[in-house]
Write a protein that holds these residues in place. Structure first.
Motif, PDB file in Angstrom:
ATOM      1  N   SER A 123      21.932  19.081  20.271  1.00 20.06           N
ATOM      2  CA  SER A 123      22.084  17.700  20.729  1.00 20.06           C
ATOM      3  C   SER A 123      23.503  17.201  20.460  1.00 20.06           C
ATOM      4  O   SER A 123      23.868  16.102  20.832  1.00 20.06           O
ATOM      5  N   GLU A 124      24.255  18.063  19.789  1.00 23.57           N
ATOM      6  CA  GLU A 124      25.636  17.717  19.511  1.00 23.57           C
ATOM      7  C   GLU A 124      26.435  17.794  20.813  1.00 23.57           C
ATOM      8  O   GLU A 124      26.276  18.733  21.579  1.00 23.57           O
ATOM      9  N   ARG A 125      27.231  16.794  21.087  1.00 26.17           N
ATOM     10  CA  ARG A 125      27.993  16.839  22.339  1.00 26.17           C
ATOM     11  C   ARG A 125      29.294  16.049  22.187  1.00 26.17           C
ATOM     12  O   ARG A 125      29.425  15.235  21.274  1.00 26.17           O
ATOM     13  N   THR A 126      30.163  16.326  23.090  1.00 26.93           N
ATOM     14  CA  THR A 126      31.442  15.628  23.092  1.00 26.93           C
ATOM     15  C   THR A 126      31.485  14.709  24.303  1.00 26.93           C
ATOM     16  O   THR A 126      31.179  15.127  25.416  1.00 26.93           O
ATOM     17  N   ILE A 127      31.813  13.449  24.050  1.00 26.02           N
ATOM     18  CA  ILE A 127      31.864  12.474  25.147  1.00 26.02           C
ATOM     19  C   ILE A 127      33.309  12.061  25.364  1.00 26.02           C
ATOM     20  O   ILE A 127      33.972  11.609  24.430  1.00 26.02           O
ATOM     21  N   ARG A 128      33.756  12.194  26.581  1.00 26.32           N
ATOM     22  CA  ARG A 128      35.119  11.728  26.925  1.00 26.32           C
ATOM     23  C   ARG A 128      35.022  10.258  27.286  1.00 26.32           C
ATOM     24  O   ARG A 128      34.276   9.893  28.186  1.00 26.32           O
ATOM     25  N   ILE A 129      35.780   9.405  26.596  1.00 29.66           N
ATOM     26  CA  ILE A 129      35.672   7.985  26.945  1.00 29.66           C
ATOM     27  C   ILE A 129      37.006   7.348  27.346  1.00 29.66           C
ATOM     28  O   ILE A 129      37.032   6.433  28.139  1.00 29.66           O
ATOM     29  N   GLU A 130      38.110   7.831  26.764  1.00 30.37           N
ATOM     30  CA  GLU A 130      39.444   7.349  27.172  1.00 30.37           C
ATOM     31  C   GLU A 130      39.533   5.825  27.194  1.00 30.37           C
ATOM     32  O   GLU A 130      39.875   5.235  28.214  1.00 30.37           O
ATOM     33  N   ARG A 131      39.179   5.195  26.081  1.00 31.80           N
ATOM     34  CA  ARG A 131      39.231   3.724  26.053  1.00 31.80           C
ATOM     35  C   ARG A 131      40.359   3.237  25.159  1.00 31.80           C
ATOM     36  O   ARG A 131      40.559   3.732  24.055  1.00 31.80           O
ATOM     37  N   ASP A 132      41.074   2.243  25.648  1.00 34.92           N
ATOM     38  CA  ASP A 132      42.209   1.673  24.925  1.00 34.92           C
ATOM     39  C   ASP A 132      41.701   0.951  23.676  1.00 34.92           C
ATOM     40  O   ASP A 132      40.809   0.108  23.755  1.00 34.92           O
ATOM     41  N   ILE A 133      42.296   1.286  22.531  1.00 36.48           N
ATOM     42  CA  ILE A 133      41.873   0.654  21.269  1.00 36.48           C
ATOM     43  C   ILE A 133      42.091  -0.854  21.340  1.00 36.48           C
ATOM     44  O   ILE A 133      41.331  -1.634  20.783  1.00 36.48           O
ATOM     45  N   LYS A 185      39.909  -4.664  24.137  1.00 36.94           N
ATOM     46  CA  LYS A 185      39.222  -5.956  24.047  1.00 36.94           C
ATOM     47  C   LYS A 185      40.250  -7.087  23.948  1.00 36.94           C
ATOM     48  O   LYS A 185      40.154  -8.089  24.649  1.00 36.94           O
ATOM     49  N   PRO A 211      19.127  16.995  13.624  1.00 34.73           N
ATOM     50  CA  PRO A 211      18.535  15.775  13.070  1.00 34.73           C
ATOM     51  C   PRO A 211      17.269  15.337  13.796  1.00 34.73           C
ATOM     52  O   PRO A 211      16.438  14.636  13.234  1.00 34.73           O
ATOM     53  N   LEU A 269      34.524  11.351  21.719  1.00 37.19           N
ATOM     54  CA  LEU A 269      33.665  11.264  20.533  1.00 37.19           C
ATOM     55  C   LEU A 269      32.822  12.521  20.468  1.00 37.19           C
ATOM     56  O   LEU A 269      32.276  12.956  21.484  1.00 37.19           O
ATOM     57  N   VAL A 275      40.981   5.751  22.368  1.00 31.43           N
ATOM     58  CA  VAL A 275      39.884   6.574  21.864  1.00 31.43           C
ATOM     59  C   VAL A 275      39.595   7.552  22.991  1.00 31.43           C
ATOM     60  O   VAL A 275      39.111   7.168  24.049  1.00 31.43           O
ATOM     61  N   VAL A 304      29.422  13.636  19.079  1.00 29.77           N
ATOM     62  CA  VAL A 304      28.260  12.880  18.607  1.00 29.77           C
ATOM     63  C   VAL A 304      27.023  13.757  18.502  1.00 29.77           C
ATOM     64  O   VAL A 304      26.981  14.864  19.037  1.00 29.77           O
TER      65      VAL A 304
END
Lengths: 243, 113
Positions: free
Chosen positions: A17-27, A30, A7, B110, B107, B112
Motif C-alpha cells: 500500500s506504500e506509494r509515491t504521489i507526485r503533487i508538485e505544489r508550491d509551498i 496558499k 499497517p 509524497l 512539495v 505514503v
C-alpha cells in the motif's frame, strides 16, 4: 516476528500500500492565492499599495508619518502597520489623522497575505487612494511573502552600512525601489552612496533609487513623483482594456 | 524564522492530500528547493520535525532536491548558472542578470502508506 503485514494487515506480493504521489505544489501556494485575492480587491478599489520593508530602525515609520501627512489632503491614504508587539507605530500614524491598523505578529517575523486581507477589511474605504503596508522590521523573511502589493519598497538608512544589499540580497532583489533614508546623516557617518547603489544593482540591476530624509523632508518631492508614476502605470492596463 | 511558516504550509498541503487521496501515514516528503529561493534546506528539515509533530506528517523524512540558480545574462545573451543572488555572470562578469530559475519551493512528491 512478522515481516509481512503492512499497517492494513494485508500482504499481497507486489501490492504494497506504500506509494509515491507526485503533487508538485508550491509551498507558498496558499499565501500566493490570498495575495492574488488581495491584489484583485486593491485593483477593484483603484488602490495603489506599497509594501515597505527594512531592517528595524531604518526610519519606515518616520518616513510614513511625513508622507501620509503631506499626501492625505490630495487623496485617501491608509496604513497597515506590522510589528511583533505594541501599537506605537499605528498610534504615530493616527496622530496625523490618517487611519491605521496595527497587526501584532506575536512570534511571527513577517506579515502574510491573510493578515493584510483582514486588516484591509477593517480600514475605512480608501477608493482611489494609497495604502502603505509597513512590514515587520526584518530584511530576511518578508521578502518571501507576497501581500498583494503593487511593489515592495526597501528602506535603507545611511547608518545601516553600504553592504546591506549584499548581506540581504533577497530583499533588494524583491524590491522595485530602494529609498535611502537619513541622507542628512550621510556626512556624519561617511556614507558612500555610489557604493550602496552599486551593491544594490549587483543583486537587482533594475532597482530604482531615491534619497530622502524623513527628518528634513529632503527628496520627498521626488518620492511623490515616483508614486504618481506608479499610479499611472497601474491604471494604464485597465484604461487600455476599455473600448 | 519564516521556515516555520513554510513548514506549516507543507503540513497543510500534506493534510489536504491525505483527505483527498486517503492515506494515513507519510514516510517521506520530497521538496524541490531552488538555490535562489528563500530557504535553506537544512533549516527546513529542522523546522519540519517540530511543526509536523502530532500531525499526519509526524516522523516523516524531508528529502530535498536542490535546483540550480539560473539567470539570463543580458550582456552576453545566454543562460548561465549562478549559486547566489550577488554573483556576476560566470562568462562575462556582468551583473545585468535576470533570474529565470532556482526560486522554486515545491512539495514535489509524497511517499505514503
Amino acid at each position: 516476528m512478522d515481516c509481512g503485514a503492512d499497517p492494513a494487515g494485508l500482504k499481497i506480493a507486489g501490492m504494497s500500500s506504500e506509494r509515491t504521489i507526485r503533487i508538485e505544489r508550491d509551498i507558498l501556494g496558499k499565501n500566493n492565492r490570498i495575495a492574488a485575492d488581495n491584489r484583485a480587491r486593491f485593483l477593484t478599489d483603484d488602490l495603489l499599495v506599497f509594501n515597505l520593508v527594512s531592517s528595524p530602525g531604518a526610519g519606515k515609520t518616520s518616513l510614513l508619518v511625513r508622507a501620509v501627512s503631506e499626501l492625505k489632503d490630495s487623496r485617501p491614504v491608509g496604513v497597515i502597520e506590522g510589528d511583533q508587539q505594541t501599537s506605537n507605530d499605528a498610534d504615530r500614524i493616527r496622530a496625523t489623522g490618517v487611519p491605521a491598523i496595527q497587526i501584532n505578529t506575536g512570534k511571527g517575523c513577517h506579515l502574510d497575505a491573510a493578515m493584510v486581507g483582514e486588516a484591509y477589511r477593517r480600514l475605512p474605504p480608501l477608493k482611489g487612494g494609497i495604502l502603505f503596508i509597513e512590514n515587520v522590521g526584518n530584511l530576511v523573511c518578508p521578502a518571501a511573502f507576497d501581500l498583494g502589493e503593487a511593489c515592495k519598497i526597501v528602506v535603507f538608512s545611511t547608518a545601516d552600512g553600504e553592504d546591506k544589499p549584499l548581506k540581504y540580497p533577497y530583499m533588494f532583489a524583491a524590491s522595485s525601489l530602494m529609498l535611502i533614508n537619513k541622507i542628512d546623516l550621510a556626512p556624519v557617518v561617511d556614507f558612500d552612496s555610489a557604493k550602496t547603489i552599486e551593491y544594490a544593482r549587483c543583486v537587482n540591476p533594475n532597482i530604482e533609487v531615491l534619497t530622502v530624509s524623513a527628518r528634513t523632508g529632503e527628496g520627498f518631492a521626488a518620492l511623490y513623483a515616483w508614486i504618481w508614476k506608479q499610479a499611472a502605470n497601474q491604471r494604464r492596463p485597465v484604461g487600455d482594456a476599455l473600448p | 524564522m519564516h521556515e516555520m511558516a513554510l513548514c506549516e504550509g507543507i503540513v497543510e498541503i500534506v493534510e489536504e492530500e491525505a483527505r483527498r487521496r486517503s492515506f494515513s501515514r507519510v514516510k517521506t516528503v520530497c521538496l524541490e528547493i531552488g538555490a535562489l529561493s528563500h530557504v535553506a534546506p537544512e533549516a527546513m528539515k529542522f523546522c519540519f520535525a517540530a511543526v509536523a509533530a502530532r500531525t499526519i506528517a509526524d516522523g516523516a523524512v524531508i528529502e530535498v532536491i536542490e535546483l540550480p540558480g539560473v539567470a539570463w545574462c543580458m550582456a552576453c545573451s545566454r543562460s548561465v548558472e549562478i549559486a547566489q543572488r550577488d554573483e556576476p555572470c560566470p562568462c562575462c562578469g556582468s551583473y545585468q542578470l535576470q533570474v529565470t530559475g532556482g526560486e522554486e519551493m515545491l512539495v514535489k512528491e509524497l511517499e505514503v502508506d
